[in-house]
Design a protein around this motif. Structure first.
Motif, short mmCIF file in Angstrom:
data_model
loop_
_atom_site.label_atom_id
_atom_site.label_comp_id
_atom_site.label_asym_id
_atom_site.label_seq_id
_atom_site.Cartn_x
_atom_site.Cartn_y
_atom_site.Cartn_z
N GLN A 90 9.14 -0.99 24.04
CA GLN A 90 9.75 -0.58 25.31
C GLN A 90 8.84 0.37 26.09
OE1 GLN A 90 12.58 -1.95 26.12
NE2 GLN A 90 13.06 -2.83 24.12
N VAL A 91 8.29 1.35 25.38
CA VAL A 91 7.56 2.41 26.08
C VAL A 91 6.33 1.89 26.83
CG1 VAL A 91 6.09 3.20 24.16
CG2 VAL A 91 6.81 4.82 25.90
N ILE A 92 5.73 0.80 26.32
CA ILE A 92 4.53 0.28 27.03
C ILE A 92 4.89 -0.46 28.31
CG2 ILE A 92 3.03 0.20 25.00
CD1 ILE A 92 3.52 -2.86 24.91
N ARG A 93 6.18 -0.67 28.54
CA ARG A 93 6.63 -1.35 29.78
C ARG A 93 7.20 -0.37 30.80
NH1 ARG A 93 4.38 -5.92 30.38
NH2 ARG A 93 3.84 -6.67 28.33
N THR A 94 6.96 0.91 30.63
CA THR A 94 7.49 1.90 31.58
C THR A 94 6.49 2.13 32.72
OG1 THR A 94 6.56 3.65 30.21
CG2 THR A 94 8.88 3.12 29.84
N PRO A 95 6.98 2.64 33.87
CA PRO A 95 6.08 2.90 35.00
C PRO A 95 4.89 3.79 34.62
CG PRO A 95 8.36 3.06 35.72
CD PRO A 95 8.39 2.89 34.23
N ARG A 96 5.08 4.69 33.65
CA ARG A 96 3.97 5.56 33.23
C ARG A 96 2.78 4.71 32.74
NH1 ARG A 96 2.10 8.53 28.41
NH2 ARG A 96 3.71 7.74 27.00
N ILE A 97 3.08 3.70 31.93
CA ILE A 97 1.98 2.87 31.41
C ILE A 97 1.51 1.87 32.47
CG2 ILE A 97 1.25 1.29 29.54
CD1 ILE A 97 1.65 4.24 28.67
N ASP A 98 2.45 1.38 33.33
CA ASP A 98 2.03 0.54 34.47
C ASP A 98 0.89 1.25 35.23
OD1 ASP A 98 4.03 -1.32 34.04
OD2 ASP A 98 5.28 -0.71 35.74
N LYS A 99 1.08 2.54 35.42
CA LYS A 99 0.12 3.30 36.25
C LYS A 99 -1.16 3.62 35.48
CE LYS A 99 3.40 5.33 39.45
NZ LYS A 99 4.51 4.47 38.97
N ALA A 100 -1.04 3.79 34.17
CA ALA A 100 -2.18 4.28 33.38
C ALA A 100 -3.14 3.17 32.92
CB ALA A 100 -1.66 5.05 32.17
N VAL A 101 -2.64 1.92 32.87
CA VAL A 101 -3.35 0.90 32.09
C VAL A 101 -4.67 0.40 32.68
CG1 VAL A 101 -1.99 -1.05 33.00
CG2 VAL A 101 -2.98 -1.20 30.72
N SER A 102 -4.79 0.33 34.02
CA SER A 102 -5.95 -0.35 34.64
C SER A 102 -7.32 0.12 34.13
CB SER A 102 -5.90 -0.26 36.16
OG SER A 102 -4.79 -0.93 36.64
N PRO A 103 -7.59 1.44 34.09
CA PRO A 103 -8.92 1.86 33.63
C PRO A 103 -9.23 1.40 32.20
CG PRO A 103 -7.69 3.75 34.49
CD PRO A 103 -6.75 2.59 34.46
N TYR A 104 -8.24 1.36 31.35
CA TYR A 104 -8.48 0.92 29.97
C TYR A 104 -8.77 -0.58 29.94
CZ TYR A 104 -6.59 5.49 29.00
OH TYR A 104 -6.40 6.84 28.99
N ALA A 105 -8.02 -1.34 30.78
CA ALA A 105 -8.23 -2.79 30.81
C ALA A 105 -9.56 -3.15 31.49
CB ALA A 105 -7.07 -3.46 31.54
N SER A 106 -10.18 -2.18 32.17
CA SER A 106 -11.48 -2.44 32.82
C SER A 106 -12.63 -2.07 31.90
CB SER A 106 -11.64 -1.58 34.07
OG SER A 106 -10.55 -1.73 34.90
N ASN A 107 -12.33 -1.43 30.80
CA ASN A 107 -13.40 -0.94 29.92
C ASN A 107 -14.02 -2.12 29.13
OD1 ASN A 107 -14.42 0.11 27.23
ND2 ASN A 107 -14.11 2.00 28.36
N PRO A 108 -15.32 -2.37 29.30
CA PRO A 108 -15.93 -3.55 28.68
C PRO A 108 -15.79 -3.58 27.15
CG PRO A 108 -17.42 -2.61 30.29
CD PRO A 108 -16.28 -1.64 30.15
#
Ligand code: DC
Length: 228
Positions: A90-108
């Motif tokens: 559940q916690v990974i689907r909260t707005p907090r993680i929505d906002k935080a995730v992009s830089p990690y998903a961009s990390n090669p």
């Protein structure tokens, strides 16, 4: 019946922008076909959650990602996402993680690790995988490729309703702005950006029910399979 050759495998790849309904559709397709489902976004979300909890918020370089990855203990079990023993579904689907995730998903480094995990999970099995680089990278050899899209307004409306069901209140305009921001981050990053694979079939779900989208993808998959 035992599948005899690699060509008989059904590996359905679904990409598309944030909030297009990929997770619900992919899960329903997997259930209908009785095959595995992998939500690759959950893997990037889990890493973001893990890194943020270690107070590593924001941009991390590849070296830092490698260091963090050593103790990153992610598992999928009974439809749940586990970090060690902690249920983080559940916690990974909260707005907090929505906002935080992009830089990690961009990390090669993070992407390289995730792609290799995803490929090994999908290696000897029929599977539905959804994300941003499934058709273009992870399952690029699969003949079953789909790009699921919907208008920004419709995607924001769906996310609003999902949030409401979870008891999360977030303003529609804020949701829309976040979706646009994430699309831009996903489409403009260096490593495996979101783009439609040349041979992917576009399904625009703006005016379609989930059931219709599921049937469309299954029907197309069977058509492709019969033509192989
Ligand atoms: O699909 P989602 O919203 O759960 O994805 C979370 C984030 O992870 C989003 O910023 C896009 C990114 N992602 C990715 O880069 N590649 C994937 N295969 C899946 C998700």
């Amino acid at each position: 019946m035992e599948r005899s050759s690699e060509l008989d495998r059904i590996r359905i790849a679904i990409d598309g922008p944030a909030g297009a309904g990929k997770s619900s559709v992919a899960r329903a397709i997997a259930e209908k076909l009785g095959i595995l489902y992998l939500d690759t976004g959950a893997m990037y979300r889990a890493f973001a959650y893990y890194a943020e909890n270690l107070a590593e918020a924001g941009e991390i370089d590849e070296e830092k990602a490698e260091e963090l990855f050593r103790d990153f203990d992610l598992k999928f079990a009974d439809g749940k996402v586990l970090l060690g023993d902690e249920d983080i579904t559940q916690v990974i689907r909260t707005p907090r993680i929505d906002k935080a995730v992009s830089p990690y998903a961009s990390n090669p480094f993070v992407r390289k690790q995730m792609v290799s995990l995803q490929r090994s999970i999908g290696q000897d099995t029929d599977i539905v995988m959804e994300g941003r680089d499934i058709c273009t990278v992870v399952l690029k050899d699969s003949p079953y490729k789909f790009y699921l899209d919907a208008s920004v307004e419709e995607r924001a409306r769906r996310r609003f309703l999902q949030n409401e069901q979870k008891g999360i209140s977030e303003d529609m305009e804020a949701i829309k702005a976040d979706i646009i921001r994430r699309d831009e981050a996903d489409m403009n990053r260096q490593a495996d950006p979101l783009r439609k694979a040349e041979d992917a079939i576009v399904v625009d779900s703006t005016d379609m029910s989930q059931e219709e989208v599921v049937d469309e993808i299954i029907n197309k998959t069977l058509e492709i399979k019969n033509a192989l």
